[in-house]
Design a protein around this motif. Structure first.
Motif, PDB file in Angstrom:
ATOM      1  N   ALA A 289       0.934  -1.403   0.338  1.00  0.00           N
ATOM      2  CA  ALA A 289       0.215   0.042  -0.080  1.00  0.00           C
ATOM      3  C   ALA A 289       0.894   1.348   0.134  1.00  0.00           C
ATOM      4  N   ALA A 290       2.180   1.202   0.128  1.00  0.00           N
ATOM      5  CA  ALA A 290       3.003   2.331   0.681  1.00  0.00           C
ATOM      6  C   ALA A 290       3.590   2.313  -0.856  1.00  0.00           C
ATOM      7  N   ALA A 291       3.939   1.179  -1.241  1.00  0.00           N
ATOM      8  CA  ALA A 291       4.544   1.609  -2.678  1.00  0.00           C
ATOM      9  C   ALA A 291       3.439   2.400  -3.584  1.00  0.00           C
ATOM     10  N   ALA A 292       2.304   2.351  -3.787  1.00  0.00           N
ATOM     11  CA  ALA A 292       1.478   3.061  -4.218  1.00  0.00           C
ATOM     12  C   ALA A 292       1.156   4.056  -3.874  1.00  0.00           C
ATOM     13  N   ARG A 293       1.479   4.389  -2.958  1.00  0.00           N
ATOM     14  CA  ARG A 293       1.881   5.906  -2.607  1.00  0.00           C
ATOM     15  C   ARG A 293       2.967   5.906  -3.495  1.00  0.00           C
ATOM     16  N   LEU A 294       4.333   5.807  -3.231  1.00  0.00           N
ATOM     17  CA  LEU A 294       5.200   6.527  -4.038  1.00  0.00           C
ATOM     18  C   LEU A 294       5.086   6.665  -5.676  1.00  0.00           C
ATOM     19  N   SER A 295       4.618   5.023  -5.676  1.00  0.00           N
ATOM     20  CA  SER A 295       4.868   5.368  -7.305  1.00  0.00           C
ATOM     21  C   SER A 295       2.863   5.725  -7.662  1.00  0.00           C
ATOM     22  N   ALA A 296       2.286   4.891  -8.046  1.00  0.00           N
ATOM     23  CA  ALA A 296       0.317   5.307  -7.864  1.00  0.00           C
ATOM     24  C   ALA A 296       0.118   3.731  -7.875  1.00  0.00           C
ATOM     25  N   PRO A 297      -1.340   3.175  -8.058  1.00  0.00           N
ATOM     26  CA  PRO A 297      -1.811   2.140  -7.619  1.00  0.00           C
ATOM     27  C   PRO A 297      -1.966   1.841  -8.457  1.00  0.00           C
ATOM     28  N   GLY A 298      -1.660   0.063  -9.131  1.00  0.00           N
ATOM     29  CA  GLY A 298      -1.812  -1.102  -9.711  1.00  0.00           C
ATOM     30  C   GLY A 298       0.045  -1.341 -10.637  1.00  0.00           C
ATOM     31  N   LEU A 299       0.745   0.162  -9.689  1.00  0.00           N
ATOM     32  CA  LEU A 299       2.025  -0.767 -10.651  1.00  0.00           C
ATOM     33  C   LEU A 299       3.326  -1.434  -9.956  1.00  0.00           C
ATOM     34  N   GLY A 300       2.598  -1.287  -8.207  1.00  0.00           N
ATOM     35  CA  GLY A 300       3.560  -1.835  -7.013  1.00  0.00           C
ATOM     36  C   GLY A 300       4.451  -1.943  -7.333  1.00  0.00           C
ATOM     37  N   ILE A 301       5.458  -2.687  -7.186  1.00  0.00           N
ATOM     38  CA  ILE A 301       6.927  -2.810  -6.745  1.00  0.00           C
ATOM     39  C   ILE A 301       7.707  -3.081  -7.736  1.00  0.00           C
TER      40      ILE A 301
END
Length: 449
Positions: A289-301
């Protein structure tokens, strides 16, 4: 054949059949011409006395370094780290050789977490913490800071200080409260026992003291607080600001129940050589969920490029981190011992067990705070010829002065000090690649305060 003792000042005997090359003679200085003789110390007497008294503390730090190096080494071995992991990537970062995955796996194991996100795209520790908070919180939720006021740079993130509508948690309808510290500077356990409400979605625990004159928290204290929080509201998530705390103990907050931790790679876990970046670690669901804040929802890690030289520096810096943190702790012991002997208030007190790498010294006036930071800057390897000037800095409410003649801009793990220009005019010292660096710096400091 006559043999000579091997040294840079004596000849070496050659076999009879060897080829000899004529070399110019070198004039060796006499012992009286050498700058530091055997009986002469590079340190001022106050530092020499302090070092002599800290033998047992330094030995305990060496044991800590050995324990933490062992867990880092084990994690690297379990991740089957190889030189191919240093190749990095470009563009979207899809064509990556496994370094990102290996780094995340090793970091997660080291801190005792299910998952980790270690990325160059985090600008700072504040950025990583912000991604974690936005992963947890939604409109109508409440954020509760359980260790008093958070660090200055989080005030606009939370909305405690106006962010001018740029998207603070308050702008998104997230409420905020604080549990004040107890009179002794520790957590107020009685108050915390009844602090949570049904809509308290996240409890924020700041491990280090920040710019507060308080004790930093041990991992055991953090664990005790987490149990108290979960007893009141099992659905409340716990986020630990782990900056300056990594490798100061033998376990990290995920081992005692923290849902997420976050921090900066130009502090402890970068080993003084990571050039940028930050991390988030904890429960797998919330790391994603934090990764989606760093990038965007759906892009993952599995995206975001990292150059190969940076990826190698992350692995090498992480391996060096326990040693670098150990030297910083020794430096903190030395600062506390010397400055307390001169009558200054220090936090933590001399020879007290450390829970972060920050040593605060209460100087009492603007002039002394400026003089201390100027002396540190003069003693730095980079930009020693410059004079630090207090001023406004993005994210800080007060004027702040920084002394950081470091190879990596803002790398507090190398050696730095800073402080807000407000009462009680305390300077906060961090880092040091070797304790002797602080030993030399203190000599310059004592000349001018």
């Amino acid at each position: 054949m006559k043999m000579w003792p091997l040294s840079c000042a004596t000849p070496v005997a050659y076999p009879a059949n060897s080829v000899r090359v004529s070399m110019p003679s070198v004039k060796v200085p006499s012992s009286s011409q050498i700058s530091f003789q055997h009986n002469e110390s590079p340190f001022v007497p106050e530092v020499v006395k302090a070092v002599d008294s800290l033998h047992s503390e330094f030995r305990a730090v060496d044991n800590l370094v050995a324990c933490n190096t062992s867990r880092v080494l084990k994690a690297f071995q379990n991740a089957r780290l190889g030189s191919h992991h240093f190749s990095g990537s470009t563009g979207y970062g899809h064509d990556e050789a496994g370094g990102r995955e290996a780094l995340d796996q090793a970091f997660a194991e080291i801190v005792g977490a299910e998952s980790a996100l270690v990325r160059s795209q985090f600008f700072s520790g504040t950025h990583a913490i912000t991604c974690a908070l936005f992963a947890f919180l939604r409109p109508g939720d409440e954020l509760l800071a359980v260790a008093g006021a958070p660090y200055d740079t989080l005030e606009e993130v939370i909305g405690k200080r106006d962010s001018n509508g740029l998207g603070s948690l308050k702008d998104f309808g997230v409420e905020y409260r604080e549990v004040p510290l107890a009179e002794d500077g520790g957590l107020d356990w009685d108050c915390l026992m009844h602090a949570l409400k049904p809509h308290t979605k996240c409890a924020l625990i700041q491990r280090s003291c920040g710019y507060s004159w308080r004790q930093s928290l041990s991992v055991n204290e953090i664990g005790r607080a987490i149990k108290m929080i979960k007893m009141q509201n099992p659905n409340c998530l716990v986020m630990v600001d782990n900056c300056y705390g990594e490798f100061v103990e033998t376990i990290e907050p995920p081992a005692v129940g923290a849902d997420l931790i976050a921090g900066s790679l130009i502090k402890n876990p970068g080993g003084t050589i990571a050039p940028c970046g930050g991390y988030i670690a904890g429960k797998k669901k919330w790391v994603e969920a934090a990764a989606a804040r760093l990038s965007a929802p759906g892009l993952g890690i599995d995206c975001g490029s990292t150059p190969g030289d940076v990826m190698r520096a992350y692995f090498q810096g992480l391996f060096l981190s326990p040693q670098m943190v150990g030297e910083a702790i020794k430096g903190a012991f030395l600062i506390a011992e010397v400055m307390a002997s001169k009558g200054y208030k220090v936090q933590p007190l001399p020879r007290v067990t450390r829970h972060d790498t920050v040593q605060a010294v209460q100087l009492g006036s603007r002039e002394l705070l400026l003089a201390f930071c100027e002396a540190v800057q003069r003693s730095s390897p980079v930009a020693s010829y410059t004079k630090p000037v207090a001023g406004s800095t993005p994210g800080y409410a007060s004027e702040v002065i920084f002394a950081d003649g470091t190879f990596i801009d803002g790398s507090t793990s190398e050696l730095s000090c800073d402080g807000p220009l407000r009462e009680p005019f305390a300077v906060y010292c961090q880092g040091g690649t070797h304790w002797t660096q602080w030993g030399l710096v203190l000599g310059e400091v004592l000349k001018h305060i």
